[in-house]
Write an enzyme that holds these catalytic residues in place. Structure first.
Site, PDB file in Angstrom:
ATOM      1  N   GLN A   1     105.396  70.435  38.933  1.00  0.00           N
ATOM      2  CA  GLN A   1     105.076  71.611  38.120  1.00  0.00           C
ATOM      3  C   GLN A   1     104.720  72.778  39.034  1.00  0.00           C
ATOM      4  O   GLN A   1     103.865  72.669  39.899  1.00  0.00           O
ATOM      5  CB  GLN A   1     103.883  71.277  37.195  1.00  0.00           C
ATOM      6  CG  GLN A   1     103.511  72.385  36.231  1.00  0.00           C
ATOM      7  CD  GLN A   1     104.571  72.627  35.157  1.00  0.00           C
ATOM      8  OE1 GLN A   1     105.101  71.699  34.563  1.00  0.00           O
ATOM      9  NE2 GLN A   1     104.889  73.893  34.919  1.00  0.00           N
TER      10      GLN A   1
ATOM     11  N   ASP B   1     114.903  69.701  36.506  1.00  0.00           N
ATOM     12  CA  ASP B   1     114.684  71.144  36.364  1.00  0.00           C
ATOM     13  C   ASP B   1     115.895  71.926  36.875  1.00  0.00           C
ATOM     14  O   ASP B   1     115.939  73.150  36.732  1.00  0.00           O
ATOM     15  CB  ASP B   1     113.441  71.581  37.167  1.00  0.00           C
ATOM     16  CG  ASP B   1     112.226  71.773  36.268  1.00  0.00           C
ATOM     17  OD1 ASP B   1     112.418  71.840  35.039  1.00  0.00           O
ATOM     18  OD2 ASP B   1     111.100  71.857  36.791  1.00  0.00           O
TER      19      ASP B   1
ATOM     20  N   LYS C   1     104.668  68.502  27.777  1.00  0.00           N
ATOM     21  CA  LYS C   1     105.798  67.644  28.175  1.00  0.00           C
ATOM     22  C   LYS C   1     105.468  66.180  27.871  1.00  0.00           C
ATOM     23  O   LYS C   1     106.312  65.439  27.365  1.00  0.00           O
ATOM     24  CB  LYS C   1     106.102  67.838  29.663  1.00  0.00           C
ATOM     25  CG  LYS C   1     106.767  69.173  29.951  1.00  0.00           C
ATOM     26  CD  LYS C   1     106.838  69.503  31.432  1.00  0.00           C
ATOM     27  CE  LYS C   1     107.356  70.943  31.604  1.00  0.00           C
ATOM     28  NZ  LYS C   1     107.238  71.465  32.965  1.00  0.00           N
TER      29      LYS C   1
END
Ligand code: NAP
Length: 283
Positions: free
Chosen positions: A98, A121, A54
């Site tokens: 994460q 997300d 990322k």
């Protein structure tokens, strides 16, 4: 029929070129670039790789990125303070933690702490509800990537029979809702579906998000279908999809490989969500 391979990596790179241009325009208008913050708790090796990928993708397109690495024994209170600081930081437009996180941290409570407008997300109940009710929000990245890959084939979605295998909140359910939004006739299958092959073999568009390597053999695929394989399982050190590629490639019209299909699009959609979030926040 020999399927055309959908090159997710090349498609994602094309997307990146467009995002670089949009970031340039954003900077001209607002004197800053969109910013993404990622919090990584603990030292899960797979998570470290994802977070590095990322960071690299942000660098490639000129997006501001911050990665906060915290020790595995970080308390919920300490983590929440960091989330709150990013929620309040005007240079950060997208924020994610994460997953998985080490026990006893709760993913549900962590997601609920993130501002829905920065939830790139698309995991908060607010964003899931917006998707459900057809309102503007942030849609989770892998499902968005799946739809973009289907569209990239040029095949019509409206009116076609689409079957999604897997009903997780992360992938299966949002993919089904997005296909419905595109006016497909959608069937959502799961571990209790009876005679799965009879259902999937009628699908013009088949999306699999199960996590069982090679499980969808040729008998599950309709001649001429678009097949999107979200599944990723590690088998003897190699990534394998849910679809038995060698059999499916003989029947489908279009198929994504694993790796190099859905995975690269997931990161591209994360960056795209960050740009969308930034555009909404400055308004
Ligand atoms: P998950 O939460 O474990 O969900 C798996 C789904 O598969 C469940 O709905 C389950 O049904 C269903 N299932 C299990 N066995 C089945 C069977 N025999 N027949 C039909 N359905 C069955 O997994 P997930 O988070 O959705 O992820 C799915 C896969 O996608 C995993 O391999 C994951 O690694 C991969 N993934 C890839 C990306 C990417 O960027 N490429 C991103 C996210 C996930 P029940 O609900 O009945 O248990």
């Amino acid at each position: 029929m020999q399927a055309k391979i959908i090159d997710g990596k090349a498609f994602a790179r094309g997307f990146e070129a467009d995002m670089r241009r949009r970031i340039g325009l954003f900077e001209k208008d607002y004197g800053m670039v969109p910013g993404l913050a990622v919090i990584l708790v603990g030292d899960n090796p797979a998570s470290q790789v994802y977070v590095r990928n990322k960071e690299r993708a942000c660098r490639r397109i000129g997006m501001h990125s911050e990665v906060l690495r915290l020790p595995a024994d970080t308390s919920e209170q300490a983590l929440f303070e960091k989330i709150d600081a990013y929620n309040a930081n005007p240079a950060i437009h997208g924020l994610l933690v994460q997953f998985p996180v080490p026990a006893p941290l709760s993913e549900e409570r962590i997601v609920a702490r993130i501002l829905p407008g920065k939830d790139v997300d698309g995991l908060t109940v607010e964003n899931a509800g917006r998707l459900f009710s057809g309102r503007e929000g942030l849609v989770s990245c892998t499902p968005r990537g799946v739809i973009e890959l289907i569209k990239s084939t040029g095949q019509r979605i409206a009116g076609r029979r689409a079957v999604v295998v897997g009903r997780s909140n992360l992938v299966g359910k949002p993919v089904a809702l997005l296909l419905l939004r595109e006016n497909a006739t959608v069937t959502l299958c799961h571990s209790r579906t009876e005679n799965l092959a009879a259902v999937t073999s009628k699908a013009d568009i088949l999306v699999s998000a199960v996590g069982r390597p090679g499980f969808l053999t040729g008998a599950y695929i309709k001649e001429g279908a678009v097949v999107i394989d979200v599944g990723t399982s590690r088998v003897e050190g190699k990534l394998k999809g849910d679809v038995c590629f060698s059999e499916a490639v003989e029947k489908a019209a279009f198929i994504t490989p694993v790796p190099g299909g859905v995975g690269p699009m997931t990161i591209a959609m994360l960056l795209d969500n960050t740009i969308l979030a930034a555009q909404r926040q400055v308004k």
